[in-house]
Structure formats: C-alpha cells, structure tokens
Scaffold this motif. Structure first.
Motif, PDB file in Angstrom:
ATOM      1  N   VAL A 170       0.822  -1.202  -0.121  1.00  0.00           N
ATOM      2  CA  VAL A 170      -0.345   0.292   0.249  1.00  0.00           C
ATOM      3  C   VAL A 170       0.843   1.263   0.280  1.00  0.00           C
ATOM      4  N   VAL A 171       0.411   2.267  -0.259  1.00  0.00           N
ATOM      5  CA  VAL A 171       1.333   3.676  -0.660  1.00  0.00           C
ATOM      6  C   VAL A 171       0.188   4.776   0.039  1.00  0.00           C
ATOM      7  N   HIS A 172       1.500   5.616   0.801  1.00  0.00           N
ATOM      8  CA  HIS A 172       0.764   6.296   1.426  1.00  0.00           C
ATOM      9  C   HIS A 172       2.119   7.381   1.663  1.00  0.00           C
ATOM     10  N   ARG A 173       1.720   8.881   1.124  1.00  0.00           N
ATOM     11  CA  ARG A 173       2.389   9.671   0.778  1.00  0.00           C
ATOM     12  C   ARG A 173       3.755   9.400   0.835  1.00  0.00           C
ATOM     13  N   GLY A 174       3.796   9.202  -0.793  1.00  0.00           N
ATOM     14  CA  GLY A 174       5.208   8.246  -0.958  1.00  0.00           C
ATOM     15  C   GLY A 174       5.981   7.164  -0.556  1.00  0.00           C
ATOM     16  N   LYS A 175       5.436   6.839   0.418  1.00  0.00           N
ATOM     17  CA  LYS A 175       6.100   5.706   1.134  1.00  0.00           C
ATOM     18  C   LYS A 175       5.418   4.341   0.125  1.00  0.00           C
ATOM     19  N   VAL A 176       6.243   3.112   0.137  1.00  0.00           N
ATOM     20  CA  VAL A 176       5.391   1.448   0.034  1.00  0.00           C
ATOM     21  C   VAL A 176       5.724   1.134   1.263  1.00  0.00           C
ATOM     22  N   LEU A 177       4.677   0.545   1.713  1.00  0.00           N
ATOM     23  CA  LEU A 177       4.492  -0.166   3.090  1.00  0.00           C
ATOM     24  C   LEU A 177       4.165  -1.621   2.332  1.00  0.00           C
ATOM     25  N   ILE A 178       4.933  -2.542   3.139  1.00  0.00           N
ATOM     26  CA  ILE A 178       5.768  -4.167   2.703  1.00  0.00           C
ATOM     27  C   ILE A 178       5.357  -4.416   4.234  1.00  0.00           C
ATOM     28  N   GLY A 179       6.374  -5.698   4.264  1.00  0.00           N
ATOM     29  CA  GLY A 179       6.241  -6.680   4.752  1.00  0.00           C
ATOM     30  C   GLY A 179       6.327  -8.253   4.711  1.00  0.00           C
ATOM     31  N   VAL A 180       7.080  -8.917   5.488  1.00  0.00           N
ATOM     32  CA  VAL A 180       7.325 -10.779   4.875  1.00  0.00           C
ATOM     33  C   VAL A 180       6.868 -11.749   6.114  1.00  0.00           C
ATOM     34  N   THR A 181       6.728 -12.764   5.265  1.00  0.00           N
ATOM     35  CA  THR A 181       5.699 -13.619   5.549  1.00  0.00           C
ATOM     36  C   THR A 181       7.570 -15.378   5.401  1.00  0.00           C
ATOM     37  N   ARG A 193      13.840 -16.172  12.178  1.00  0.00           N
ATOM     38  CA  ARG A 193      13.711 -15.271  12.105  1.00  0.00           C
ATOM     39  C   ARG A 193      12.830 -14.865  12.032  1.00  0.00           C
ATOM     40  N   PRO A 194      13.091 -13.203  12.439  1.00  0.00           N
ATOM     41  CA  PRO A 194      12.566 -12.486  13.026  1.00  0.00           C
ATOM     42  C   PRO A 194      11.283 -11.653  11.554  1.00  0.00           C
ATOM     43  N   GLY A 195      10.031 -11.470  11.931  1.00  0.00           N
ATOM     44  CA  GLY A 195       9.269 -10.599  10.271  1.00  0.00           C
ATOM     45  C   GLY A 195       9.588  -8.884  10.585  1.00  0.00           C
ATOM     46  N   PHE A 196       9.016  -8.287   9.873  1.00  0.00           N
ATOM     47  CA  PHE A 196       9.380  -7.783   9.701  1.00  0.00           C
ATOM     48  C   PHE A 196       7.519  -5.962   8.377  1.00  0.00           C
ATOM     49  N   LEU A 197       7.432  -5.310   9.580  1.00  0.00           N
ATOM     50  CA  LEU A 197       7.216  -4.246   8.181  1.00  0.00           C
ATOM     51  C   LEU A 197       7.875  -2.941   7.993  1.00  0.00           C
ATOM     52  N   ALA A 198       7.851  -2.789   6.384  1.00  0.00           N
ATOM     53  CA  ALA A 198       8.877  -1.895   6.144  1.00  0.00           C
ATOM     54  C   ALA A 198       8.057  -0.876   5.469  1.00  0.00           C
ATOM     55  N   ALA A 199       9.059   0.329   5.226  1.00  0.00           N
ATOM     56  CA  ALA A 199       8.605   1.765   4.382  1.00  0.00           C
ATOM     57  C   ALA A 199      10.005   1.415   3.237  1.00  0.00           C
ATOM     58  N   PHE A 200       9.697   2.133   2.192  1.00  0.00           N
ATOM     59  CA  PHE A 200      10.481   2.637   1.329  1.00  0.00           C
ATOM     60  C   PHE A 200      10.361   3.540  -0.123  1.00  0.00           C
ATOM     61  N   ASP A 201      10.918   3.940  -0.604  1.00  0.00           N
ATOM     62  CA  ASP A 201      10.539   5.561  -1.385  1.00  0.00           C
ATOM     63  C   ASP A 201      10.253   5.253  -2.725  1.00  0.00           C
TER      64      ASP A 201
END
Length: 592
Positions: free
Chosen positions: A195-206, A235-243
C-alpha cells in the motif's frame, strides 16, 4: 485414515508488448484504487447500479486467462480505466477495464531454486504516482511503469537465506511422517499487497514463523499437516517503508520486541480465555534460551489500514517461531499474533494487542484490519476492527488500543488453546481459522461487518523421534486438518454495535478469499467449488450465482466506467484448501 502416504526422505531442512494509452477518464468513472478500496480497508463500494432488484441479470462481460494455473488470491486494482492484476509467481498484467484487452505484461524473473515459504500466490499490487508496485515470493519489491510495465527499480526486501535452518533430527523408518512430502519451506517471501501512502510503499515479509507444511496424499486435496520442532529455526519478521521513487528503505519495524519479548507470562488471553500454560516451567526455562527472540517469527500477513488524519497504520502479525512447539521460546513472544499500531512516518510502535500470547496453534492475525468510527459510551470513537482466526471480531480504540467490543463467536468453539497429546486433541478453530487471510467488508453507516469463515477441526498431536546412540530423542508436534469430519463455511453479518450475528449463511465448503459489500445492498463472495455468489446484505439470501471452472478464492471488487458498474474476481483456486486451480479473471456487468 492417515494422510502420510509418500516418502519424507530425511528432515534436513526445517526448514512485453507495446503499451496502449488508457482511455480518458469520465466523470462517471469510479475506481478501485487500492487493496481495501481505500486506506480504511472497508471494501465497501458506494455503487448501487447493481442491486437486490436486478442482480439476477448479472452476466459475464469479459474474461482474461493468464496461462498460469495456480493459487490465485489477488485483489485487482482499477485506476484510469486500466486493471492492474498480479498473477501467481508475481507476473503483472495491465488490461483495458472495459474490453479486457491486454495492454502489457511483466514477467517476474524469480530467483532460481528459491524456496517458497507459502506457495506461488500474492494478494495484489499497489498503484500510485504512475507506478505499479508488487512484493514477490522471493522477497523483492518491484516498481513498474504503469503505462508500459517497464521495471523502474527492483530491491531486496529480505535475505531469504537468513531464514533457512537445519535440523539434526532424522525420522526413523517406523515414523508415519517419513511417508509425506514437504510442501512448505523456510525461505522468506512476501504475500501481502503493498500500500502506498505519502511517498512510501509499505510492505511486510512472511515465512519467518518456522514450521514444515506436509502435502496430502492426493492431488487436489488440502494441506496434509503442519509440523513443529523446538529449536532455533526462523527469524524475526518485519514491516518496512520504501521510497516510491528510488526503492530506498525509509524505516523498518521488527515484529519481535527488541527487549523483554517474553512479556508478562499471561495465563489467559487479554480478553480472558485460559491458555493452559505451565508458567512456572516457562519462567524457569527462560535463561536456557537467551537467543530465542533472534528466531522469533511474526510474519506480516495483512495489508495495513492507514489513518491518515492521525498518522497511524494497523496490521496483523503471525505466529512465533518455531510453530506449535513453544518449549524453546518461553514467555508471551511479543509482538507475535498481535494487532499492531505504528506511526506511518517513523515506524515507531504506538500500541499492540496480543490476541494469543505464546501461540502454539497457528492463530496468526491474518485478516486485514478495518477502520471506522464507532459509537461508544455516547461518543464517536475512531475504531479499528479485526476478524480473528480464533473466531471473534474485535473492535479497539485505534488511538490507544483499548478493547471496545468482542463479538459473539462467528464459528462454534468446541475446544481452543488445548495442549497436544500422543493420542491427539481435536481443536476448533484450527490452524486454518476461524477466518484465514480473507479480507472482510464493513458497512460503516449500518455498522455491519461481513466475515467469511471456516469450520474445519484439526488434530493437535505430540510425537517423538526415539533416541539413538548418536543423538537424543526429539519431540515434535503436528496440526492435521481432519478429513473424516464435517467441515463447511460460514458467511456472517455481524452487528458491530452489539457484537451479535444479524444472520449467518452456511456454505458447503470452508470459505477463503474475501468479500465485497456494496450500496446496492449486496454482498459478493466466492467458494472453492467455483461458485461466485451475490447475497442480500439484509438477510443473507442468495440472489444470484455463477459457476466458474476453478475455485473462486480471491476477493471480488467493483468499479464504474461511463456510468456502467462492473464486478470482477479471480478464479484460480487454493492449493492449501484443495480447491481446483485455474487462471481466469472474470468480469461481470448487467445484461439486458
């Protein structure tokens, strides 16, 4: 009858065509621009041209067949008269939304021999700023030009090798699990739609909450079992934001708490359901496993809902690692199996609600969170709702996490949070849910949530690998969906003001795929047998149905062009549930 019929050798691994210019938009055009239709994830469309009085005239308008017959879970995005559709294994196509004509196709160059954690499916793309974004099964985030499909950038989201682990366990010839086939592996991947919000792409891993998935003994049959071993796997999971312009990582939130991931050692869930834990033993064992959080799990399954006004996002986390056997990870295992609230700009955590501390049953928070305003004690409260695998709908104050309401059960609970035994304990809901990853719909004006659910008991069993002169005995657990008991689906309309069921509709097969609600007082939902149905939102009565050649196990959407409303859904089945595979994207509109 045992499901394990084929050989499990040794458990050594736990582990383009030219673009066409889109037609000009009309004032009568209404898009489906993002995964949940908007950032609230309500999946409720204000369109009412197709309604209870005329839905019986719904006919097939056009179809696209991709040539890729595999588990198909994507939500199509329709923007500017173009449909952007992700296929299994991460190909992306652009189609004319009126005619179905192919505009371009991106073929994803998947890494050779990359171990897929969770099959070939993904849940869709994001479209913004002239770009199409997709997270891939080999843990990459790709940006495409929306007009041509040309790759603009392609970045690594996670190193898949970091999740692979090896076991010293070898099954004996007499063990029934030797005769099974490993389906799931431990490579990190991406299932959620970005999902995109204000210049950021948000994505997480499985793929970080480690466990083995075993095939059934029959083609087209459901998942055979999930197997869990204690140890340092995952390993630990995460959610991250990308330009959006460069793919540069802006922030990353790890789903495992950086300190005190053991939490409070809760005896019960936060809403009071006993967990049957041996807390004294867990506390005593804690010093033995100082590195457990390094392998902690917590996959990010669900596309976040975003509260732009308050700058907050909401998403669910998966089970701790390793799956099902908690002996090597004492404590609550924060922030796994939680609804998590973060600041969109920084990724800093605001609050979390852990639905199941120290999860041993695979009760991931998988269905996407939904935002709406909620009447509470005479005030209008900004709320977040989430339909849980454990069979309740939870409503929280989305600013502070306070639990405002827990609904009645939308599936019958026979036995939950029990411990495994050598004979096997039957639990319900099981590892499949409650509700699985399927998105729900919310009519925020009427305060009704529409929830597709699963009635499918599983057996929770403790087994052992006997000791030999060169290695100690090894215990492990299995969660096996039962094939010799009745199972079905339940579509529920939940009154969010009271938490009670307004109506429920039982289906022949467990429901997975997601729902769409519209102002035409309709609810659309597909089934694994190929049926695509429209229900009366007020009563649950089936008003229309079409039968497709593969399982309809993806979320439907709707859009409008030149004053004409369309309804669309992918029909490609679901391997885990044993639903027939296919490659069709079907679009409908009203006939004469």
């Amino acid at each position: 009858m045992p499901i394990y019929k084929r050989l499990l050798h040794v458990l050594t691994a736990f582990v383009l065509t030219p673009a066409l210019a889109p037609a000009p938009a009309s004032a009568a055009d209404i898009d489906w621009p993002t995964y949940g239709r908007d950032h609230s994830n309500q999946r409720y469309a204000t369109l009412d041209q197709i309604n209870t009085s005329n839905v019986g005239r719904l006919t097939r308008a056009w179809a696209y067949q991709s040539g890729v017959k595999a588990t198909f879970q994507a939500t199509p995005i329709m923007v500017g008269r173009t449909v952007f559709l992700s296929l299994p294994f991460n190909d992306v196509v652009a189609l004319d939304a009126v005619t179905g004509k192919s505009l371009w196709r991106y073929t994803h160059p998947r890494k050779k021999d990359y171990p897929l954690c969770c099959g070939p499916a993904n849940r869709g793309v994001a479209v913004a700023d002239g770009r199409v974004f997709i997270g891939t099964v080999d843990a990459r985030l790709v940006a495409l030009d929306a007009k041509s499909g040309k790759v603009l950038w392609d970045v690594e989201v996670a190193d898949g090798d970091s999740a692979r682990s090896e076991s010293v366990a070898t099954l004996t010839e007499s063990d029934p699990l030797r005769k099974a086939t490993i389906a799931g592996q431990s490579g990190v991947g991406i299932a959620m739609a970005p999902v995109v919000h204000r210049g950021k792409v948000l994505i997480g891993v499985t793929g970080v909450g480690y466990g083995l998935h075993l095939d059934s003994d029959r083609d087209g049959a459901p998942l055979g079992a999930v197997v869990g071993f204690a140890g340092n796997y995952g390993r630990p999971g995460f959610l991250a934001a990308f330009d959006v312009n460069t793919g540069k990582r802006i922030w990353q939130f790890d789903t495992i708490a950086p300190t005190r991931w053991e939490g409070e050692f809760r005896q019960a869930t936060p809403d009071g359901v006993p967990l049957h834990r041996d807390i004294d033993k867990e506390r005593a064992d804690l010093p033995k496993y100082p590195d457990a959080a390094r392998y902690g799990g917590g996959s990010a399954w669900s596309t976040p809902a975003i509260d732009s006004e308050n700058g907050l996002l909401y998403f669910g986390t998966g089970n701790p690692s390793p799956q099902m056997d908690g002996s090597s990870r004492p404590g609550d295992n924060l922030y796994t199996v939680s609804l998590v609230c973060l600041e969109v700009e920084t990724g800093k955590i605001r609050w979390h609600y852990q639905q199941v501390p120290h999860d041993q049953w695979g009760y991931d928070v998988a269905s996407p969170a939904v935002l709406f305003d909620y009447p509470y004690k005479g005030q209008r409260v900004p709320a977040v709702g989430q339909a849980a695998k454990i069979g309740w709908y939870y409503i929280h104050n989305r600013l502070n996490g306070e639990l405002l309401l827990k609904s009645d059960e939308f599936v019958v609970h026979q036995n939950t949070f029990t411990n495994p035994t050598p004979e096997g304990q039957v639990i319900l809901p099981g590892v499949l849910g409650g509700i699985n990853w399927s998105p729900t719909s919310v009519d925020a004006q009427r305060l009704i949530a529409y929830v597709p659910a699963i009635h499918w008991p599983v057996k929770y069993t403790k087994r052992a690998i006997p000791a030999t002169p060169d290695r100690p005995a090894v215990e492990y657990t299995t969660l096996e969906p039962l094939m010799d008991v009745p199972r079905w689906g339940v579509l529920s309309a939940i009154d969010l003001a009271s938490g009670r069921m307004k109506w429920q509709r039982q289906t022949a097969q467990p429901l997975v795929g997601g729902v769409l609600a519209t102002a035409g007082q309709l609810v659309f939902m597909g089934e694994g047998n190929g049926s695509f149905n429209a229900y009366d939102a007020a009563t649950g009565q089936t008003l229309w149905s079409d039968r497709l050649e593969a399982g309809v196990n993806a979320p439907p959407v709707t859009w409008q062009i030149d004053g004409v409303q369309y309804v669309a859904v992918a029909a490609g089945g679901n391997q885990i549930f044993g639903y027939k595979a296919g490659d069709t994207f079907q679009v409908y509109t009203l006939g004469k």
